[in-house]
Design a protein around this motif. Structure first.
Motif, PDB file in Angstrom:
ATOM      1  N   ASN A 159       0.953   3.919  -3.069  1.00  0.00           N
ATOM      2  CA  ASN A 159       0.637   5.326  -2.830  1.00  0.00           C
ATOM      3  C   ASN A 159       1.757   6.224  -3.360  1.00  0.00           C
ATOM      4  N   LEU A 161     -13.641   4.974  -1.602  1.00  0.00           N
ATOM      5  CA  LEU A 161     -12.827   4.732  -0.412  1.00  0.00           C
ATOM      6  C   LEU A 161     -11.461   5.382  -0.515  1.00  0.00           C
ATOM      7  N   TRP A 162     -10.756   5.151  -1.627  1.00  0.00           N
ATOM      8  CA  TRP A 162      -9.387   5.678  -1.763  1.00  0.00           C
ATOM      9  C   TRP A 162      -9.188   6.178  -3.190  1.00  0.00           C
ATOM     10  N   LYS A 219       1.339   9.051  -6.389  1.00  0.00           N
ATOM     11  CA  LYS A 219       1.698  10.459  -6.254  1.00  0.00           C
ATOM     12  C   LYS A 219       2.656  10.890  -7.359  1.00  0.00           C
ATOM     13  N   ILE A 278      -9.686   2.527  -5.156  1.00  0.00           N
ATOM     14  CA  ILE A 278     -10.875   1.856  -4.613  1.00  0.00           C
ATOM     15  C   ILE A 278     -12.046   2.823  -4.658  1.00  0.00           C
ATOM     16  N   ALA A 316       0.834  -1.209   0.000  1.00  0.00           N
ATOM     17  CA  ALA A 316       0.000   0.000   0.000  1.00  0.00           C
ATOM     18  C   ALA A 316       0.867   1.257   0.000  1.00  0.00           C
ATOM     19  N   TRP A 317       1.959   1.227   0.764  1.00  0.00           N
ATOM     20  CA  TRP A 317       2.863   2.383   0.791  1.00  0.00           C
ATOM     21  C   TRP A 317       3.502   2.610  -0.569  1.00  0.00           C
ATOM     22  N   ASP A 365     -11.852   8.055  -8.063  1.00  0.00           N
ATOM     23  CA  ASP A 365     -11.001   7.667  -6.946  1.00  0.00           C
ATOM     24  C   ASP A 365      -9.728   7.021  -7.484  1.00  0.00           C
ATOM     25  N   ALA A 366      -8.723   6.956  -6.648  1.00  0.00           N
ATOM     26  CA  ALA A 366      -7.409   6.473  -7.090  1.00  0.00           C
ATOM     27  C   ALA A 366      -7.427   4.975  -7.398  1.00  0.00           C
TER      28      ALA A 366
END
Length: 261
Positions: A228, A260-261, A232, A257, A224-225, A254-255
């Motif tokens: 992300n 949610l994300w 970016k 999800i 996940a890190w 959304d990015a």
């Protein structure tokens, strides 16, 4: 991800007659690649693809080695067909993913090569860590958990390959002219980075095959890190290149999800 082409607002305006003026063809001849130039581009494309195929083969062999090192006992594989199924599907995914990539993504320059190598090291670590963790447990991983891992992997494979095909289909015409339009159809209508999500799912499925909870948490957190960070970097580049068009796309999607994300 490809980019959305901005249409020329003067395209539909009536054209004025140029009379006896004739456009010079010198610049057109310079811009149009001749037979020799086209041949060089074709050779370069084949070389890039051949290099990437060789990389993929080496990487898959490294995965087998990582599993063997982490496992420490080869008889486990013979008793657990789900692990074989995952590895076969993953190998097919790597090859298919390579073949459906856009030509612009097959570059073999040193900077991209070094970046690819660094991105593959955590993957190899995960392939070694799951069987290594499992070697400390007694009993076998439940079949339902391994089957769930296969299901997660197949969803990820379908998503990443489908996104690559859609990306190439919706942007092929403009890419051929040197443009990279923003693709907002198909999977990209709902999320901006379906390929990143899919790759994450494929890797997250691996610890399920071994019922390795520590590795599962590590893959989830680190994955996940890393995802992300990639998002970016990717979106900063897209905003720099396309400005308001991509900013509007960010606002309505959304990015990875939905909702949610």
């Amino acid at each position: 991800m490809a980019h959305e082409e901005v249409l020329d607002p003067t395209a539909g305006a009536p054209r004025r007659s140029t009379g006896s003026l004739k456009a010079s063809t010198g610049s057109l001849d310079a811009a149009s690649p001749g037979p020799a130039s086209s041949a060089r581009l074709a050779v370069a494309a084949r070389r890039d693809l051949s290099t990437r195929i060789a990389e993929t083969i080496i990487f898959l062999l490294a995965i087998v080695g990582a599993v063997a090192i982490g496992l420490g006992m080869s008889e486990y594989l013979g008793l657990h067909p789900y692990v074989y199924a995952y590895l076969i599907a993953y190998a097919a995914f790597r090859i298919a993913d390579l073949l459906v990539r856009e030509q612009s993504m097959l570059g073999t320059d040193p900077a991209h090569f070094a970046r690819r190598v660094m991105n593959e090291l955590p993957v190899l670590a995960a392939f070694a860590a799951a069987p290594l963790e499992r070697s400390y447990y007694t009993g076998d991983a439940p079949n339902w958990l391994a089957a769930l891992g296969i299901l997660i992997e197949l969803i990820g494979l379908w998503l990443v390959l489908g996104a690559r095909v859609q990306l190439g289909f919706y942007s092929s015409a403009d890419t051929a002219n040197g443009h990279h339009p923003l693709v907002s159809s198909g999977f990209y209508r709902f999320i901006r980075h379906p390929i990143y999500l899919a790759e994450f799912l494929v890797m997250l499925a691996w610890p399920f095959e071994w019922a390795a909870p520590i590795t599962m948490v590590a893959v989830a957190v680190i994955g996940a890190w890393a995802m992300n960070r990639r998002i970016k970097e990717d979106e900063a580049e897209m905003l720099a290149n396309h400005g308001d068009a991509y900013a509007a796309y960010i606002r309505k999607t959304d990015a990875v999800i939905p909702n949610l994300w």
